[in-house]
Design a protein around this motif. Sequence first.
Motif, PDB file in Angstrom:
ATOM      1  N   ALA A 375       0.819  -1.202   0.000  1.00 41.83           N
ATOM      2  CA  ALA A 375       0.000   0.000   0.000  1.00 41.83           C
ATOM      3  C   ALA A 375       0.860   1.263   0.000  1.00 41.83           C
ATOM      4  O   ALA A 375       0.479   2.285  -0.570  1.00 41.83           O
ATOM      5  CB  ALA A 375      -0.942  -0.007   1.201  1.00 41.83           C
ATOM      6  N   TRP A 387      -8.884   7.156   0.348  1.00 46.59           N
ATOM      7  CA  TRP A 387      -8.253   5.841   0.545  1.00 46.59           C
ATOM      8  C   TRP A 387      -9.255   4.836   1.099  1.00 46.59           C
ATOM      9  O   TRP A 387      -9.815   5.044   2.180  1.00 46.59           O
ATOM     10  CB  TRP A 387      -7.079   6.014   1.491  1.00 46.59           C
ATOM     11  CG  TRP A 387      -6.282   4.792   1.818  1.00 46.59           C
ATOM     12  CD1 TRP A 387      -6.254   3.610   1.147  1.00 46.59           C
ATOM     13  CD2 TRP A 387      -5.368   4.656   2.904  1.00 46.59           C
ATOM     14  NE1 TRP A 387      -5.375   2.739   1.739  1.00 46.59           N
ATOM     15  CE2 TRP A 387      -4.824   3.355   2.826  1.00 46.59           C
ATOM     16  CE3 TRP A 387      -4.957   5.502   3.936  1.00 46.59           C
ATOM     17  CZ2 TRP A 387      -3.892   2.894   3.749  1.00 46.59           C
ATOM     18  CZ3 TRP A 387      -4.032   5.048   4.854  1.00 46.59           C
ATOM     19  CH2 TRP A 387      -3.496   3.761   4.757  1.00 46.59           C
ATOM     20  N   VAL A 389      -9.444   1.324   2.723  1.00 43.17           N
ATOM     21  CA  VAL A 389      -8.445   0.515   3.416  1.00 43.17           C
ATOM     22  C   VAL A 389      -9.137  -0.450   4.369  1.00 43.17           C
ATOM     23  O   VAL A 389     -10.227  -0.172   4.874  1.00 43.17           O
ATOM     24  CB  VAL A 389      -7.446   1.419   4.181  1.00 43.17           C
ATOM     25  CG1 VAL A 389      -8.169   2.266   5.210  1.00 43.17           C
ATOM     26  CG2 VAL A 389      -6.335   0.618   4.842  1.00 43.17           C
ATOM     27  N   PRO A 468      -6.002  -1.799   0.200  1.00 39.18           N
ATOM     28  CA  PRO A 468      -6.464  -2.227   1.526  1.00 39.18           C
ATOM     29  C   PRO A 468      -5.387  -2.414   2.575  1.00 39.18           C
ATOM     30  O   PRO A 468      -5.673  -2.359   3.768  1.00 39.18           O
ATOM     31  CB  PRO A 468      -7.175  -3.556   1.227  1.00 39.18           C
ATOM     32  CG  PRO A 468      -7.526  -3.478  -0.226  1.00 39.18           C
ATOM     33  CD  PRO A 468      -6.404  -2.721  -0.852  1.00 39.18           C
ATOM     34  N   ALA A 469      -4.144  -2.704   2.154  1.00 38.26           N
ATOM     35  CA  ALA A 469      -3.040  -2.956   3.103  1.00 38.26           C
ATOM     36  C   ALA A 469      -3.324  -4.168   3.972  1.00 38.26           C
ATOM     37  O   ALA A 469      -2.734  -4.321   5.041  1.00 38.26           O
ATOM     38  CB  ALA A 469      -2.779  -1.728   3.975  1.00 38.26           C
TER      39      ALA A 469
END
Length: 508
Positions: A375, A387, A389, A468-469
């Motif tokens: 990310a 964003w 996430v 999304p990390a």
Amino acid sequence: MSADRLASLDSWYAEGWKGLDVAVLGLGATGFSVADTLVELGSAVTVYSSDAPADSVELLDVIGARFVQAPLDTVPAALEAQAPDLVVVSPGLPPHNATVQWAEANSVVWGDIELAWRVRDKVVRGPIAAPWVTITGTNGKTTTTQLTTAMFEAAGLRAVSCGNIGVPVLDVVRDPDGFDVLVVELSSHQLHYMPTTGDGAVVPLASTCLNIADDHLEWHGSAEAYRAAKAKVYERTVLACVYNTTDDATRHMVEEADVVEGCRAVGFTPGIPAPGDVGVVEDVLCDRAFTDDRRNSALELATVADLEAAGLTSPHMTMNVLAAAALARAASVEPAAIRAAVQAFRADHHRTEHVATADGITWVDDSKATNPHAATASLASFDTVVWIVGGLFKGVDVDGLVARFGPDVRAVVVIGTDRTPVLEAFARHAPGVPVLQVEAADTDQVMPEAVRHAASVARPGDTVLLAPAAASFDQFGSYADRGRRFAAAVHEHLGGNADGDDGSSERQ
């Protein structure tokens, strides 16, 4: 089973495979490929898995393997009674798994990569079995593997991407037409089970660890164990260990690796390359490693314009191209072939993939950013971001990512069941940023709600970025499923009103 018999299994044509009593743990794509290979070799195979698709179980019966359905968090009684000569572990099973630990104490344990290396000579197109080029890293593995394969193919070689990329290596080594080179993507899980000595230790022609950041800590048990697994990619390399000059950990891995005499360390850098490295000079990707006069000249590999046409201009994508080029050049692929491969290449779906542009707002799918490191590369590629996430964080800390990028985003839309780390990080580091939470629990409704939230705060010039990390398995079938649902929700929201877009869920 004698150690001598197992040690003799260094070829497809070794006699010792016949009658070998083997247990296979896991029945995903890798587990099935292991069972199918061993049955073909003449071994007696029993597969153990807590669950498996009905068609896979039926196929096991067809090929002549036995199946035992049993949870693997405790040792199956049938496995203890079998007392197998050999246990082959699918990469999904962590080393702390009870059945894996029993196998290590009571038998010999291999992974699928070790088995594939031992039988790589089934089909030989030239004087020797096809060499392997091995690729790992926290992020960028798949793109780099695909690029490297494309470069070999542009040079006229029959090459294939395999391993963690989705095609089991054992399926490739049994291909009746054979290959000139295998480009093998290796996960940290596969590397954990790979030996570094003996006949089962891979001897790569060239190798790379693209980058390293904490990931899969719940599987490995610690950051140190994760990094130690990744470092194994360089062991026994023949021609070139390719490392990231901006990531000291990869350089240290190379320095500590036990390689074949004469193997070179080759760095890839986003800046001007030193002699012995590859990098970028103004708008040209250059090779100062594989040229006779590398101290005074460089070879042109591609241009920034070539990267732009292929959608590879983001900083992390450029680094992937450079790493792939270094691997290919180590195997004597000519610069013209590298440029041709770059010009024809298109990035994989769900990796900073443009979905649509409407009313001055760009929508980008980077669902493949399944950890904070990935990310980071994505967020650094855009200016003003809304964003999206969240997901399953796998024990990885998201705090540093939010501290770096959170204060500068337009807003954040939080998805996933494991959202507390994100919410707390934004409260600490970016308390003034609007935080919108997706409340929908139904998978079909998650992305439509996320897209509505994002559209409510995005302004002309913004990028709505799905990065999304985190892993996807809390709410979606895979990162690809997550990305497809995002793209579909965007197109549904825009009602076909996107500039230059055909309304499909994936752009070809």
